[in-house]
Design a protein around this motif. Structure first.
Motif, PDB file in Angstrom:
ATOM      1  N   GLN A  21       0.828  -1.208   0.000  1.00 25.22           N
ATOM      2  CA  GLN A  21       0.000   0.000   0.000  1.00 25.22           C
ATOM      3  C   GLN A  21       0.862   1.256   0.000  1.00 25.22           C
ATOM      4  N   VAL A  22       1.901   1.253   0.836  1.00 25.68           N
ATOM      5  CA  VAL A  22       2.801   2.406   0.898  1.00 25.68           C
ATOM      6  C   VAL A  22       3.509   2.592  -0.442  1.00 25.68           C
ATOM      7  N   SER A  23       4.019   1.499  -0.997  1.00 25.63           N
ATOM      8  CA  SER A  23       4.720   1.569  -2.279  1.00 25.63           C
ATOM      9  C   SER A  23       3.800   2.047  -3.395  1.00 25.63           C
ATOM     10  N   ASP A  24       2.560   1.557  -3.394  1.00 24.60           N
ATOM     11  CA  ASP A  24       1.596   1.955  -4.415  1.00 24.60           C
ATOM     12  C   ASP A  24       1.276   3.434  -4.312  1.00 24.60           C
ATOM     13  N   TRP A  25       1.058   3.915  -3.079  1.00 30.84           N
ATOM     14  CA  TRP A  25       0.761   5.342  -2.884  1.00 30.84           C
ATOM     15  C   TRP A  25       1.931   6.207  -3.347  1.00 30.84           C
ATOM     16  N   LEU A  26       3.142   5.796  -2.993  1.00 28.73           N
ATOM     17  CA  LEU A  26       4.317   6.586  -3.334  1.00 28.73           C
ATOM     18  C   LEU A  26       4.568   6.594  -4.837  1.00 28.73           C
ATOM     19  N   SER A  27       4.254   5.482  -5.502  1.00 21.04           N
ATOM     20  CA  SER A  27       4.491   5.381  -6.948  1.00 21.04           C
ATOM     21  C   SER A  27       3.600   6.334  -7.748  1.00 21.04           C
ATOM     22  N   ARG A  28       2.540   6.822  -7.130  1.00 24.52           N
ATOM     23  CA  ARG A  28       1.685   7.801  -7.806  1.00 24.52           C
ATOM     24  C   ARG A  28       2.326   9.186  -7.829  1.00 24.52           C
ATOM     25  N   HIS A  29       3.372   9.361  -7.024  1.00 21.68           N
ATOM     26  CA  HIS A  29       4.000  10.675  -6.899  1.00 21.68           C
ATOM     27  C   HIS A  29       5.434  10.719  -7.421  1.00 21.68           C
ATOM     28  N   TYR A  30       6.076   9.548  -7.567  1.00 26.12           N
ATOM     29  CA  TYR A  30       7.468   9.513  -8.013  1.00 26.12           C
ATOM     30  C   TYR A  30       7.636   8.513  -9.145  1.00 26.12           C
ATOM     31  N   SER A  31       8.565   8.821 -10.040  1.00 20.44           N
ATOM     32  CA  SER A  31       8.795   7.967 -11.201  1.00 20.44           C
ATOM     33  C   SER A  31       9.436   6.638 -10.820  1.00 20.44           C
ATOM     34  N   TYR A  32      10.291   6.654  -9.771  1.00 18.61           N
ATOM     35  CA  TYR A  32      10.979   5.428  -9.369  1.00 18.61           C
ATOM     36  C   TYR A  32      10.917   5.290  -7.855  1.00 18.61           C
ATOM     37  N   THR A  33      10.355   4.192  -7.364  1.00 20.00           N
ATOM     38  CA  THR A  33      10.235   3.979  -5.919  1.00 20.00           C
ATOM     39  C   THR A  33      10.810   2.621  -5.535  1.00 20.00           C
ATOM     40  N   GLU A  34      11.199   2.513  -4.280  1.00 16.71           N
ATOM     41  CA  GLU A  34      11.768   1.269  -3.771  1.00 16.71           C
ATOM     42  C   GLU A  34      11.461   1.154  -2.289  1.00 16.71           C
ATOM     43  N   PHE A  35      11.158  -0.061  -1.830  1.00 17.29           N
ATOM     44  CA  PHE A  35      10.917  -0.325  -0.408  1.00 17.29           C
ATOM     45  C   PHE A  35      12.081  -1.188   0.086  1.00 17.29           C
ATOM     46  N   VAL A  36      12.871  -0.630   1.006  1.00 17.90           N
ATOM     47  CA  VAL A  36      14.072  -1.313   1.492  1.00 17.90           C
ATOM     48  C   VAL A  36      13.876  -1.715   2.948  1.00 17.90           C
ATOM     49  N   ILE A  37      14.179  -2.966   3.268  1.00 16.35           N
ATOM     50  CA  ILE A  37      14.096  -3.455   4.641  1.00 16.35           C
ATOM     51  C   ILE A  37      15.485  -3.913   5.081  1.00 16.35           C
ATOM     52  N   VAL A  38      15.963  -3.362   6.182  1.00 16.74           N
ATOM     53  CA  VAL A  38      17.230  -3.807   6.760  1.00 16.74           C
ATOM     54  C   VAL A  38      16.943  -4.311   8.167  1.00 16.74           C
ATOM     55  N   SER A  39      17.698  -5.295   8.613  1.00 13.39           N
ATOM     56  CA  SER A  39      17.478  -5.897   9.926  1.00 13.39           C
ATOM     57  C   SER A  39      18.588  -5.513  10.885  1.00 13.39           C
ATOM     58  N   GLY A  40      18.213  -5.369  12.134  1.00 20.03           N
ATOM     59  CA  GLY A  40      19.189  -5.034  13.164  1.00 20.03           C
ATOM     60  C   GLY A  40      18.698  -3.926  14.056  1.00 20.03           C
ATOM     61  N   LYS A  41      19.595  -3.374  14.840  1.00 18.48           N
ATOM     62  CA  LYS A  41      19.249  -2.278  15.734  1.00 18.48           C
ATOM     63  C   LYS A  41      19.069  -0.996  14.926  1.00 18.48           C
ATOM     64  N   PRO A  42      17.936  -0.322  15.082  1.00 19.83           N
ATOM     65  CA  PRO A  42      17.681   0.895  14.297  1.00 19.83           C
ATOM     66  C   PRO A  42      18.785   1.934  14.437  1.00 19.83           C
ATOM     67  N   GLU A  43      19.297   2.123  15.669  1.00 18.56           N
ATOM     68  CA  GLU A  43      20.308   3.156  15.889  1.00 18.56           C
ATOM     69  C   GLU A  43      21.610   2.852  15.182  1.00 18.56           C
ATOM     70  N   VAL A  44      21.806   1.592  14.784  1.00 22.83           N
ATOM     71  CA  VAL A  44      23.017   1.191  14.061  1.00 22.83           C
ATOM     72  C   VAL A  44      22.758   1.134  12.561  1.00 22.83           C
ATOM     73  N   GLU A  45      21.697   0.445  12.178  1.00 20.91           N
ATOM     74  CA  GLU A  45      21.432   0.203  10.768  1.00 20.91           C
ATOM     75  C   GLU A  45      21.036   1.472  10.007  1.00 20.91           C
ATOM     76  N   LEU A  46      20.365   2.386  10.694  1.00 20.91           N
ATOM     77  CA  LEU A  46      19.975   3.625  10.034  1.00 20.91           C
ATOM     78  C   LEU A  46      21.205   4.387   9.568  1.00 20.91           C
ATOM     79  N   PHE A  47      22.201   4.510  10.452  1.00 16.48           N
ATOM     80  CA  PHE A  47      23.423   5.217  10.092  1.00 16.48           C
ATOM     81  C   PHE A  47      24.210   4.466   9.030  1.00 16.48           C
ATOM     82  N   SER A  48      24.245   3.138   9.128  1.00 13.58           N
ATOM     83  CA  SER A  48      24.979   2.331   8.155  1.00 13.58           C
ATOM     84  C   SER A  48      24.390   2.508   6.756  1.00 13.58           C
TER      85      SER A  48
END
Length: 276
Positions: A204-231
């Motif tokens: 649903q999020v990807s579909d909504w975003l694709s109506r506003h941008y030419s290229y969209t991507e949904f990325v999932i990373v695993s781990g501690k947010p405070e570490v993975e976000l910066f990485s």
């Protein structure tokens, strides 16, 4: 978007002006410059909690020495000249420095605030997130965009998403305020620390975003947010990062407050923050 309030004072004001002009240029929004007092009276100012957010009370301007007036005149001159050369529709909010309390009051009537990550010209504090910035982020009644030390044109938007209302609200705010960026890459970043967002919601999020941008991507990373976000963000260039809030109750979903300060301190990209 019709009006951008450009809050200036820190040592990086020239680059902040340049980025404000860049945003005004692509949106045709009026750019309003305001120069902020860099001191808060220690005896009369206090942070308090109201409805879950901090606000500031009793901010007073102090008499400015001649050197400060001279610096302000130079900054005003640079602001006007830069806007003139770039053909930007720009005005001054005031020909004198204003208090943070006045900026917060004005935030109700503008679409976006653009500011530097450091408000103070005190060299001993250079590079550190200013308490006044924290107050602005918590109390502003419009989104705040913090400029990096060396701004560059935006080629990708990373939406930090945790499934919360605040995160999607921030996504909508950015999309509606800057529709001119519809040709850039739009990435939704989820940091999975044990509870992954359901696949249907991702679609649903990807579909909504694709109506506003030419290229969209949904990325999932695993781990501690405070570490993975910066990485994930560390190698990024020409990127705008979007977050849903700045405060203990919501931003802690991604990282602790100290980590948020670290993100601002090491800012290599513009950071768009709003609270729901």
């Amino acid at each position: 978007m019709k009006t951008i309030l450009l809050v200036l004072n820190g040592p990086n004001f020239a680059n902040t002006i340049a980025f404000g002009c860049y945003l005004s240029g692509i949106t045709r929004a009026r750019l309003v410059g305001v120069f902020l007092c860099d001191k808060i009276s220690e005896t009369t100012s206090a942070l308090k909690e109201m409805y879950g957010y901090s606000y500031v009370e009793g901010i007073l301007a102090e008499d400015l020495p001649d050197r400060t007036h001279e610096r302000m005149e130079q900054q005003i001159g640079l602001f006007k000249e830069t806007c003139r050369k770039k053909g930007i529709n720009a005005t001054m909010y005031s020909n004198q420095r204003v208090t943070l309390k006045e900026v917060l009051a004005e935030s109700r009537f503008v679409d976006l605030i653009v500011t530097d990550s450091v408000f103070s010209n005190d060299k001993s504090r250079e590079g550190l997130p200013d308490n006044m910035l924290k107050i602005l982020l918590a109390g502003a009644e419009c989104p705040v965009l913090i400029t990096p030390f060396k701004p560059s044109p935006i080629e990708e938007i990373v939406f930090c998403y945790d499934g919360s209302e605040a995160a999607f609200f921030a996504m909508k705010q950015l999309v509606y305020l800057l529709p001119e960026l519809d040709e850039v890459k739009a990435t939704v970043l989820e940091v999975n620390s044990g509870q992954i967002i359901e696949e249907n919601e991702q679609l649903q999020v990807s579909d909504w975003l694709s109506r506003h941008y030419s290229y969209t991507e949904f990325v999932i990373v695993s781990g501690k947010p405070e570490v993975e976000l910066f990485s994930y963000l560390a190698p990024k260039k020409n990127t705008l990062v979007v977050m849903g809030a700045y405060g203990r109750s919501i931003l802690s979903r991604f990282f602790q407050e100290s980590k948020a300060d670290k993100l601002i301190k090491q800012l290599a990209f513009p950071l768009f923050i709003t609270h729901h």
